[in-house]
Write a protein that holds these residues in place. Structure first.
Motif, PDB file in Angstrom:
ATOM      1  N   ARG A   1      10.430  -8.334  -5.460  1.00 22.06           N
ATOM      2  CA  ARG A   1      10.184  -9.772  -5.644  1.00 22.06           C
ATOM      3  C   ARG A   1      11.452 -10.590  -5.386  1.00 22.06           C
ATOM      4  O   ARG A   1      11.394 -11.672  -4.793  1.00 22.06           O
ATOM      5  CB  ARG A   1       9.600 -10.034  -7.030  1.00 22.06           C
ATOM      6  CG  ARG A   1       8.120  -9.617  -7.127  1.00 22.06           C
ATOM      7  CD  ARG A   1       7.506  -9.906  -8.486  1.00 22.06           C
ATOM      8  NE  ARG A   1       7.784  -8.895  -9.485  1.00 22.06           N
ATOM      9  CZ  ARG A   1       7.220  -7.683  -9.513  1.00 22.06           C
ATOM     10  NH1 ARG A   1       6.352  -7.330  -8.606  1.00 22.06           N
ATOM     11  NH2 ARG A   1       7.520  -6.824 -10.468  1.00 22.06           N
ATOM     12  N   ALA A   2      12.594 -10.070  -5.793  1.00 26.10           N
ATOM     13  CA  ALA A   2      13.860 -10.767  -5.535  1.00 26.10           C
ATOM     14  C   ALA A   2      14.140 -10.835  -4.034  1.00 26.10           C
ATOM     15  O   ALA A   2      14.569 -11.877  -3.521  1.00 26.10           O
ATOM     16  CB  ALA A   2      15.013 -10.066  -6.264  1.00 26.10           C
ATOM     17  N   ALA A   3      13.881  -9.749  -3.328  1.00 25.36           N
ATOM     18  CA  ALA A   3      14.080  -9.739  -1.875  1.00 25.36           C
ATOM     19  C   ALA A   3      13.125 -10.719  -1.205  1.00 25.36           C
ATOM     20  O   ALA A   3      13.512 -11.459  -0.297  1.00 25.36           O
ATOM     21  CB  ALA A   3      13.880  -8.328  -1.321  1.00 25.36           C
TER      22      ALA A   3
ATOM     23  N   GLY B   1       2.765  -8.050   2.199  1.00 23.63           N
ATOM     24  CA  GLY B   1       1.751  -7.537   1.290  1.00 23.63           C
ATOM     25  C   GLY B   1       2.296  -7.384  -0.113  1.00 23.63           C
ATOM     26  O   GLY B   1       3.418  -7.769  -0.419  1.00 23.63           O
ATOM     27  N   ASP B   2       1.478  -6.798  -0.968  1.00 25.26           N
ATOM     28  CA  ASP B   2       1.862  -6.591  -2.361  1.00 25.26           C
ATOM     29  C   ASP B   2       2.253  -5.123  -2.539  1.00 25.26           C
ATOM     30  O   ASP B   2       1.470  -4.301  -3.020  1.00 25.26           O
ATOM     31  CB  ASP B   2       0.710  -6.986  -3.289  1.00 25.26           C
ATOM     32  CG  ASP B   2       1.122  -7.054  -4.742  1.00 25.26           C
ATOM     33  OD1 ASP B   2       2.248  -6.608  -5.074  1.00 25.26           O
ATOM     34  OD2 ASP B   2       0.325  -7.546  -5.553  1.00 25.26           O
ATOM     35  N   VAL B   3       3.463  -4.812  -2.122  1.00 22.38           N
ATOM     36  CA  VAL B   3       3.961  -3.435  -2.182  1.00 22.38           C
ATOM     37  C   VAL B   3       3.947  -2.894  -3.612  1.00 22.38           C
ATOM     38  O   VAL B   3       3.500  -1.759  -3.833  1.00 22.38           O
ATOM     39  CB  VAL B   3       5.354  -3.331  -1.533  1.00 22.38           C
ATOM     40  CG1 VAL B   3       5.964  -1.965  -1.752  1.00 22.38           C
ATOM     41  CG2 VAL B   3       5.262  -3.662  -0.047  1.00 22.38           C
ATOM     42  N   PRO B   4       4.426  -3.656  -4.603  1.00 18.69           N
ATOM     43  CA  PRO B   4       4.381  -3.108  -5.965  1.00 18.69           C
ATOM     44  C   PRO B   4       2.961  -2.705  -6.401  1.00 18.69           C
ATOM     45  O   PRO B   4       2.766  -1.663  -7.026  1.00 18.69           O
ATOM     46  CB  PRO B   4       4.927  -4.249  -6.826  1.00 18.69           C
ATOM     47  CG  PRO B   4       5.826  -5.002  -5.900  1.00 18.69           C
ATOM     48  CD  PRO B   4       5.125  -4.946  -4.566  1.00 18.69           C
ATOM     49  N   ARG B   5       1.987  -3.517  -6.048  1.00 19.86           N
ATOM     50  CA  ARG B   5       0.598  -3.198  -6.430  1.00 19.86           C
ATOM     51  C   ARG B   5       0.123  -1.932  -5.728  1.00 19.86           C
ATOM     52  O   ARG B   5      -0.484  -1.050  -6.342  1.00 19.86           O
ATOM     53  CB  ARG B   5      -0.321  -4.367  -6.091  1.00 19.86           C
ATOM     54  CG  ARG B   5      -1.757  -4.131  -6.523  1.00 19.86           C
ATOM     55  CD  ARG B   5      -2.627  -5.388  -6.298  1.00 19.86           C
ATOM     56  NE  ARG B   5      -3.982  -5.144  -6.684  1.00 19.86           N
ATOM     57  CZ  ARG B   5      -4.906  -4.644  -5.867  1.00 19.86           C
ATOM     58  NH1 ARG B   5      -4.615  -4.353  -4.630  1.00 19.86           N
ATOM     59  NH2 ARG B   5      -6.134  -4.444  -6.299  1.00 19.86           N
TER      60      ARG B   5
END
Length: 157
Positions: free
Chosen positions: A68-70, A85-89
């Motif tokens: 998210r910081a990046a 996209g939502d990589v963490p998810r």
């Protein structure tokens, strides 16, 4: 020691401001590289029963926070990140499935291809975003730097 002219001071200030988003991007991407490696290592330790689920999840949370910081640093630099996209998810879904199994190398091997695919795609996308950020910084630098002819005419006044 001579004093800097107003235009020289302004040019130096603009240069510092422009380099700051790039420095932030470089730092963010480097942290993400380190954290993706840490996540993969934590999964290996989990499979060997050298680490528990919490250790893996802590590595995942750190990676998610730095992702998210990046993303924010790219956005600040004017780089569109919607296609990341939502990589963490995506990682969470696979990690929850993997960690719901017994910690064995066989179980990890079942989920590792998906995890690696998500990480490799992320890293390739980040590389493309870094290139775009550098292009934007160069364009902004070119626009804000007066041509030699403009500089000469302003120096004559």
């Amino acid at each position: 020691m001579s004093e800097l002219s107003d235009s020289a001071r302004l040019a130096r200030s603009l240069s510092t401001l422009r380099s700051s988003p790039m420095a932030t991007i470089e730092s963010s991407v480097t942290r993400l590289l380190v954290l993706t490696k840490h996540l993969l290592e934590s999964l290996t330790q989990w499979a060997r029963r050298e680490a528990d689920d919490k250790f893996v999840l802590d590595a995942y949370v750190k990676l998610g926070n730095d992702f998210r910081a990046a993303a924010r640093s790219f956005t600040t630099a004017g780089v569109d990140i919607l296609d990341l996209g939502d990589v963490p998810r995506a990682l969470r879904i696979v990690l929850e499935l993997a960690l719901s199994e017994a910690p064995t190398q066989e179980n990890l091997d079942r989920f590792l291809p998906n995890i690696r695919s998500i990480i490799v795609t992320l890293l390739l996308n980040l590389k493309a975003k870094q290139t775009r950020a550098k292009e934007l910084a160069a364009e902004q630098s070119h626009v804000s730097t007066p041509s030699p002819q403009v500089r000469r005419s302003s120096e004559m006044n």
